[in-house]
Write an enzyme that holds these catalytic residues in place. Structure first.
Site, mmCIF file in Angstrom:
data_model
loop_
_atom_site.group_PDB
_atom_site.id
_atom_site.type_symbol
_atom_site.label_atom_id
_atom_site.label_comp_id
_atom_site.label_asym_id
_atom_site.label_seq_id
_atom_site.Cartn_x
_atom_site.Cartn_y
_atom_site.Cartn_z
ATOM 1 C CD GLU A 1 -2.518 1.076 2.696
ATOM 2 O OE1 GLU A 1 -3.446 1.864 2.963
ATOM 3 O OE2 GLU A 1 -2.358 0.302 3.387
ATOM 4 C CE LYS B 1 -7.149 1.695 3.634
ATOM 5 N NZ LYS B 1 -6.068 1.857 4.438
ATOM 6 C CB CYS C 1 -4.851 -1.839 4.348
ATOM 7 S SG CYS C 1 -3.947 -1.883 6.097
ATOM 8 C CB ILE D 1 16.887 -1.913 34.242
ATOM 9 C CG1 ILE D 1 16.850 -3.178 33.443
ATOM 10 C CG2 ILE D 1 15.448 -1.181 34.558
ATOM 11 C CD1 ILE D 1 16.010 -4.371 33.854
ATOM 12 C CB THR E 1 17.008 6.169 28.473
ATOM 13 O OG1 THR E 1 17.223 6.862 29.496
ATOM 14 C CG2 THR E 1 17.913 6.076 27.460
ATOM 15 C CD GLU F 1 11.210 6.027 34.466
ATOM 16 O OE1 GLU F 1 12.066 5.552 35.193
ATOM 17 O OE2 GLU F 1 11.567 6.440 33.364
#
Length: 570
Positions: free
Chosen positions: A45, A113, A150, A313, A415, A420
């Protein structure tokens, strides 16, 4: 008498707006399909333009450039191989998401579409017009072929009232369907429901590659009938396959599909068979994050990425994803300890960067923090020490990282995880600084899951090392921003397993709080978390983009006002 047709499926990666490059891919792939005596070569598409385009479709010069390259494609086609490609088009001053069937240097058919997705990340009703034509089939070499784009496949009305009455011999759907966790089985389920009605083989060809916050996973497949397993092409990579469909005549019309993987780089057919099974959902999520980052860097023409490494981490997972996506030579880490930073975090950060073979630098910020506090001493005199002073550390790190990114031309990665970001446990203009966030749509508890996975699993598209990347010390330490002495996340937040369960209800199910009461959580806790979500909308509006993997990611999926006086009646 047996009828046969050969399809060449081109599961490829297009770039939004880079029409010339997309065109070159089409032409080179078409030449290969022609050599293999394919009857039809099929592209995803909006492949010529890239997808999604958003308001780019309003640019008249963009549309006229598309038309120039469409004419070039038309001239390149032969009488042997037809070509199916998607792109926006204009007819009668209306713009459509269209599929062009091109053959023997002419457009044989255009299909638009019908069903335009208009929820979540999609705004197609804003940019395109719907098609309401009843003929979605073309006749080609004794085959009646149904065509769809789609979203059309997901609508029973389109399947039953548009395609089914035309009794097609096969159905082809071209797609740009972005990845979400657990979506692959849903696609196959919808395809099998369609086959139950149209009773013919179905080809589902999907785009692959990252585009801003979306990543398209490929995983194109072919279904012979609604009871067979789907034959999948590779996920998260460009892949090609030859599909031979044979149909008997008269009452013996049962289809037979022969499907062969094809490797264009080797210019020969691969000997192995197409997969009928897939990786686990967690493995697919990791690959989605990795490839989303890889294409964001590549398509925006960055040579390398940088990021702050704290010994925690979150930054460890981001660094691992970056090395897997780009290779260690393209990833640079910066450890910026303050006087508050623990020695174990400093050592853990060093071990991580050694494990990942990253180049890294240590930039102590203790003296800078002192200078800032001295500069502000008259302003903040006679006030209690609070997050204001704590956040100076984070913001100084952000200043240094942005300076390095500006000077070197690198992309700065931020990050923060989804948990958070949801409750505002992040510093605006500090640790939120950056141009891309690899784990923006990853809840904190899932950060641990992905970390354990990566330490025990390796995949051939990764550029990092095979083996443990993130140490047990990083995984098992109590989460802390280390902005004050003996500070831990759970001093102000519930345990992340609990927080994430609540967030998934309030965010992804959009606030069905009764469900939380039934789960045993207190009204006070729910009210506190809900208040934090609302109060930090302004931060999320300024957050870096990041790859979407959940049903509802922050960004286009969730569009709340910043100035908002509504408070849920909890």
């Amino acid at each position: 008498m047996t009828r046969c047709i050969r399809l060449f499926l081109a599961q490829m990666n297009s770039s939004v707006g880079d029409i010339a490059d997309n065109y070159n891919k089409i032409i080179s792939t078409y030449a290969q399909a022609n050599q293999l005596k394919a009857d039809i070569v099929i592209f995803p598409e909006c492949f010529l333009s890239g997808y999604p385009l958003a308001d780019q479709v309003y640019d008249s010069s963009f549309l006229s450039t598309l038309d120039v390259y469409l004419q070039k494609i038309i001239k390149a086609t032969t009488s042997q191989t037809a070509l199916i490609v998607g792109l926006p088009s204009q007819f009668d001053n209306k713009t459509y998401n269209s599929l062009f069937w091109i053959y023997n240097q002419s457009i044989q058919a255009v299909r638009h579409k019908t069903h335009l997705p208009n929820e979540g990340v999609f705004d197609e009703k804003r940019t395109y017009c719907s098609n309401f034509e009843t003929n979605q089939c073309v006749s080609f070499r004794d085959f009646t072929i149904a065509l769809g784009i789609c979203e059309d496949m997901w609508h029973a009305e389109f399947i039953n009232h548009v395609i089914k009455p035309q009794q097609p011999d096969c159905a082809i759907f071209i797609n740009a369907s972005p990845y979400e966790s657990n979506k692959l089985s849903e696609r196959e389920h919808i395809a099998k429901k369609a086959i139950q009605h149209i009773k013919c083989p179905l080809i589902y060809l999907n785009q692959v590659g990252g585009q801003d916050e979306l990543v398209f996973d490929g995983h194109s497949f072919v279904l012979q009938d609604n009871t067979s397993s789907a034959y999948y092409m590779d996920g998260f990579k460009e892949d090609y396959a030859l599909v031979d469909i044979k149909l008997g005549s008269g009452e013996n019309k049962s289809p037979h599909i022969s499907l062969t993987p094809y490797c264009s780089k080797l210019d020969k057919q691969k000997k192995h068979t197409i997969k009928t099974h897939l990786l686990s959902d967690t493995q697919l999520d990791y690959l989605a994050l990795m490839h989303g980052l890889r294409d964001y860097v590549k398509k925006n023409q960055f040579k390398k990425v940088i990021l702050g490494i704290s010994g925690g981490i979150d930054s460890a997972l981001c660094a691992t994803l970056a090395v897997d996506a780009l290779g260690s030579s393209c990833v640079e880490g910066y450890l910026m300890p303050s006087k508050i930073s623990s020695q174990h975090s400093i050592e853990d950060a060093k071990i991580l960067m050694h494990n990942l073979s990253m180049q890294y630098h240590i930039l102590p910020i203790g003296n800078l923090v002192d200078c800032c506090e001295e500069t502000l001493v008259d302003i903040i005199a006679n006030t209690a020490r609070d997050t204001t002073e704590e956040n100076i550390q984070s913001r100084l790190r952000g200043v240094l990282l942005m300076a390095i990114a500006n000077k070197t031309g690198a992309l700065l990665l931020t990050t923060g995880n989804k948990s958070e970001i949801a409750v505002g446990y992040a510093t605006l203009y500090g640790d939120m600084n950056g141009g891309f966030n690899p784990i923006k749509d990853v809840y904190k508890s899932y950060v641990y899951t992905l970390t354990h996975l990566r330490n025990s699993w390796y995949y051939d598209s990764m550029k990092g090392k095979n083996g443990v990347c993130i140490s047990d010390n990083i995984i098992h330490k109590a989460p802390s921003a280390e902005l004050s002495v003996d500070q831990y996340d759970q001093d102000t937040l519930p345990e992340y397993q609990i927080l994430d369960r609540i967030l998934k209800v309030l965010i992804e199910r959009q606030g069905k709080v009764e469900e939380l009461y039934d789960m045993g959580y207190s009204r006070e806790l729910i009210k506190d978390i809900n208040k934090k979500i609302y109060a930090t909308e302004h931060k999320r509006k300024q957050a870096a983009p990041g790859t979407k993997i959940t049903r509802l990611a922050f960004g286009l999926d969730r569009r709340y006002p910043i100035t908002n006086g509504f408070s849920k009646n909890l």
